[in-house]
Design a protein around this motif. Structure first.
Motif, short mmCIF file in Angstrom:
data_model
loop_
_atom_site.label_atom_id
_atom_site.label_comp_id
_atom_site.label_asym_id
_atom_site.label_seq_id
_atom_site.Cartn_x
_atom_site.Cartn_y
_atom_site.Cartn_z
N THR A 121 13.69 12.88 5.08
CA THR A 121 12.83 13.29 3.98
C THR A 121 11.70 12.27 3.80
O THR A 121 11.83 11.12 4.20
CB THR A 121 13.64 13.41 2.67
OG1 THR A 121 12.78 13.82 1.62
CG2 THR A 121 14.29 12.08 2.30
N ASP A 122 10.62 12.73 3.17
CA ASP A 122 9.55 11.80 2.80
C ASP A 122 9.48 11.60 1.29
O ASP A 122 8.52 11.06 0.77
CB ASP A 122 8.20 12.28 3.34
CG ASP A 122 7.78 13.64 2.77
OD1 ASP A 122 8.56 14.22 1.97
OD2 ASP A 122 6.69 14.11 3.12
N ARG A 123 10.54 12.03 0.61
CA ARG A 123 10.61 11.87 -0.84
C ARG A 123 11.67 10.85 -1.22
O ARG A 123 12.87 11.12 -1.12
CB ARG A 123 10.92 13.22 -1.53
CG ARG A 123 9.80 14.24 -1.38
CD ARG A 123 10.05 15.43 -2.26
NE ARG A 123 8.93 16.38 -2.23
CZ ARG A 123 8.85 17.47 -2.98
NH1 ARG A 123 9.83 17.75 -3.84
NH2 ARG A 123 7.81 18.27 -2.88
N ASP A 124 11.25 9.69 -1.62
CA ASP A 124 12.13 8.63 -2.10
C ASP A 124 13.32 8.40 -1.16
O ASP A 124 14.47 8.41 -1.59
CB ASP A 124 12.63 8.97 -3.51
CG ASP A 124 13.27 7.75 -4.19
OD1 ASP A 124 12.89 6.61 -3.84
OD2 ASP A 124 14.15 7.96 -5.04
N VAL A 169 13.07 3.66 5.56
CA VAL A 169 12.06 4.05 6.53
C VAL A 169 12.54 3.53 7.88
O VAL A 169 12.83 2.33 8.01
CB VAL A 169 10.67 3.47 6.19
CG1 VAL A 169 9.73 3.59 7.38
CG2 VAL A 169 10.08 4.16 4.98
N VAL A 170 12.66 4.41 8.85
CA VAL A 170 13.19 4.04 10.17
C VAL A 170 12.09 4.25 11.21
O VAL A 170 11.59 5.36 11.38
CB VAL A 170 14.43 4.87 10.53
CG1 VAL A 170 15.00 4.40 11.87
CG2 VAL A 170 15.50 4.76 9.44
N VAL A 171 11.74 3.18 11.89
CA VAL A 171 10.69 3.22 12.90
C VAL A 171 11.32 3.15 14.28
O VAL A 171 12.09 2.24 14.58
CB VAL A 171 9.70 2.07 12.72
CG1 VAL A 171 8.60 2.13 13.79
CG2 VAL A 171 9.08 2.10 11.33
N LYS A 178 2.12 6.68 5.40
CA LYS A 178 3.22 7.17 4.57
C LYS A 178 4.37 6.17 4.57
O LYS A 178 4.96 5.87 3.51
CB LYS A 178 3.71 8.52 5.10
CG LYS A 178 4.77 9.19 4.25
CD LYS A 178 4.19 9.69 2.95
CE LYS A 178 5.18 10.48 2.15
NZ LYS A 178 4.64 10.95 0.86
N ALA A 179 4.69 5.63 5.73
CA ALA A 179 5.78 4.66 5.83
C ALA A 179 5.48 3.42 5.00
O ALA A 179 6.35 2.90 4.29
CB ALA A 179 6.00 4.28 7.29
N ILE A 191 3.19 -2.25 9.77
CA ILE A 191 3.75 -2.10 8.42
C ILE A 191 3.96 -3.47 7.78
O ILE A 191 3.62 -3.69 6.62
CB ILE A 191 5.07 -1.30 8.48
CG1 ILE A 191 4.80 0.10 9.06
CG2 ILE A 191 5.70 -1.20 7.09
CD1 ILE A 191 6.06 0.90 9.33
N THR A 192 4.51 -4.40 8.56
CA THR A 192 4.74 -5.76 8.05
C THR A 192 3.43 -6.42 7.64
O THR A 192 3.34 -7.07 6.59
CB THR A 192 5.45 -6.60 9.12
OG1 THR A 192 6.75 -6.06 9.35
CG2 THR A 192 5.57 -8.05 8.68
N LYS A 193 2.43 -6.27 8.47
CA LYS A 193 1.14 -6.88 8.17
C LYS A 193 0.52 -6.30 6.91
O LYS A 193 -0.11 -7.02 6.11
CB LYS A 193 0.18 -6.67 9.35
CG LYS A 193 -1.12 -7.46 9.26
CD LYS A 193 -0.88 -8.95 9.40
CE LYS A 193 -2.19 -9.72 9.49
NZ LYS A 193 -1.98 -11.18 9.59
N ALA A 194 0.74 -5.02 6.68
CA ALA A 194 0.13 -4.35 5.53
C ALA A 194 0.77 -4.76 4.22
O ALA A 194 0.08 -4.94 3.21
CB ALA A 194 0.21 -2.84 5.71
N ILE A 195 2.11 -4.92 4.20
CA ILE A 195 2.79 -5.16 2.91
C ILE A 195 3.75 -6.35 2.95
O ILE A 195 4.50 -6.57 1.99
CB ILE A 195 3.55 -3.90 2.45
CG1 ILE A 195 4.49 -3.38 3.55
CG2 ILE A 195 2.58 -2.82 2.00
CD1 ILE A 195 5.34 -2.21 3.11
N ASN A 196 3.75 -7.11 4.05
CA ASN A 196 4.54 -8.34 4.15
C ASN A 196 6.04 -8.09 3.95
O ASN A 196 6.73 -8.86 3.28
CB ASN A 196 4.04 -9.38 3.13
CG ASN A 196 4.54 -10.78 3.47
OD1 ASN A 196 4.72 -11.10 4.65
ND2 ASN A 196 4.76 -11.60 2.46
N VAL A 197 6.54 -7.00 4.56
CA VAL A 197 7.98 -6.70 4.55
C VAL A 197 8.45 -6.67 6.00
O VAL A 197 7.93 -5.90 6.81
CB VAL A 197 8.28 -5.35 3.87
CG1 VAL A 197 9.76 -5.01 4.01
CG2 VAL A 197 7.88 -5.39 2.40
N GLU A 198 9.42 -7.51 6.31
CA GLU A 198 9.95 -7.57 7.67
C GLU A 198 11.03 -6.50 7.86
O GLU A 198 11.89 -6.32 7.00
CB GLU A 198 10.56 -8.95 7.95
CG GLU A 198 9.56 -10.09 7.93
CD GLU A 198 8.72 -10.13 9.20
OE1 GLU A 198 9.10 -9.47 10.20
OE2 GLU A 198 7.68 -10.82 9.18
#
Length: 279
Positions: A118-121, A125-127, A140-141, A177-184
């Motif tokens: 799903t993309d709702r809550d 997020v699995v890459v 979106k991720a 994704i990490t670069k955008a929001i600093n989450v590893e």
């Protein structure tokens, strides 16, 4: 070749883990000895799993690709980073939900453990690896992780091989994704020894009686070492012989190719079958 025979034969062996690319195949072509190795495992009653960090394909897909190259590996003997990721998420949050960037290998594995995509809550997020990365999906991720979803990636590989040259892979997209929001992200695949442990658990095997075969010191060998396995490096893939000594760890043995491992299967399994408690 480096050959620490004593360390290789001290304990019997009744299980083998082997990487796929660079060990059994190269660009979809079977490497010398690959088919003989699988035959030897089956004839000697050895448990085994063929491992790959590639999360694009299902085990059925990979079986067909190997068979086209002349290597007959049963579907149940193929363990992918997608399957390992799905199993990890099942143990962490059974019946959870995920937003997925990936292909059928990953989405099928998650569906099979009862996950809702799903993309709702979503819980996660699995890459994974894909050949159709979209700016919209990555955006979106990023927003879902920023909103509280936990970030998981099937493996840290920044690139993947192709006949035309390297392609961006899972690690590269996770880095966006990490670069955008600093989450590893938490990476499940090699070199995380969790990949080895989950493969062993799948077939009820034990690390002290298992050998890991790979072509990369920085993924296959180090993860096998950290999972408590004996390790064999083959020189048909990424790591050259002159590079081995640069690492602060070493494989148990170095072989030119998987063909050199074939006689070891019968030699070591003979001891394992005679040993008590290794059913």
């Amino acid at each position: 070749m480096t050959d620490d025979r004593a360390r290789m034969t001290n304990d019997p062996v009744d299980c083998w883990l082997t990487d796929m690319d660079g060990v059994l195949v190269h660009e979809n072509h079977a490497l010398p000895g690959a088919s003989d190795f699988i035959t030897a495992l089956l004839e000697n009653g050895q448990r085994f799993q063929v491992l790959t960090n590639n999360s694009i394909y299902t085990p059925r897909d990979l079986r067909a690709r190997l068979l086209a190259g002349g290597i007959d590996v049963p579907e149940q003997n193929i363990w992918t980073s997608a399957l390992a990721t799905a199993e990890f998420l099942r143990t962490q949050r059974d019946g959870g939900s995920a937003y997925v960037i990936g292909e059928a290998g990953l989405t099928t594995a998650l569906h099979d453990v009862g996950y809702v995509l799903t993309d709702r809550d979503p819980d996660y997020v699995v890459v994974g690896e894909t050949r159709t990365y979209s700016f919209e999906a990555i955006t979106k991720a990023i927003r879902l992780v920023e909103g509280g979803a936990r970030l998981i990636a099937t493996n840290p590989d920044p690139t993947g091989p192709s006949q035309e040259g390297p392609l961006p892979a899972t690690g590269a997209v996770a880095a966006l994704i990490t670069k955008a929001i600093n989450v590893e992200p938490y990476f499940v695949g090699k070199p995380n020894p969790l990949m080895m442990r989950s493969a062993l658990n799948r077939i009820d095997a034990h690390s002290e009686y298992t050998v890991m075969i790979g072509d990369r010191m920085d993924t296959d060998i180090v993860s096998g070492l950290e999972a408590g396995l004996r390790t064999i490096l083959v020189l048909t893939g990424s790591t050259r012989e002159d590079q081995v000594d640069r690492y602060p760890f070493r494989p148990t043995r170095v072989c030119e190719s998987i063909a050199e491992v074939v006689p070891l299967v019968a030699e070591l399994s003979a001891g394992s079958q005679a040993a008590p408690g290794l059913d």
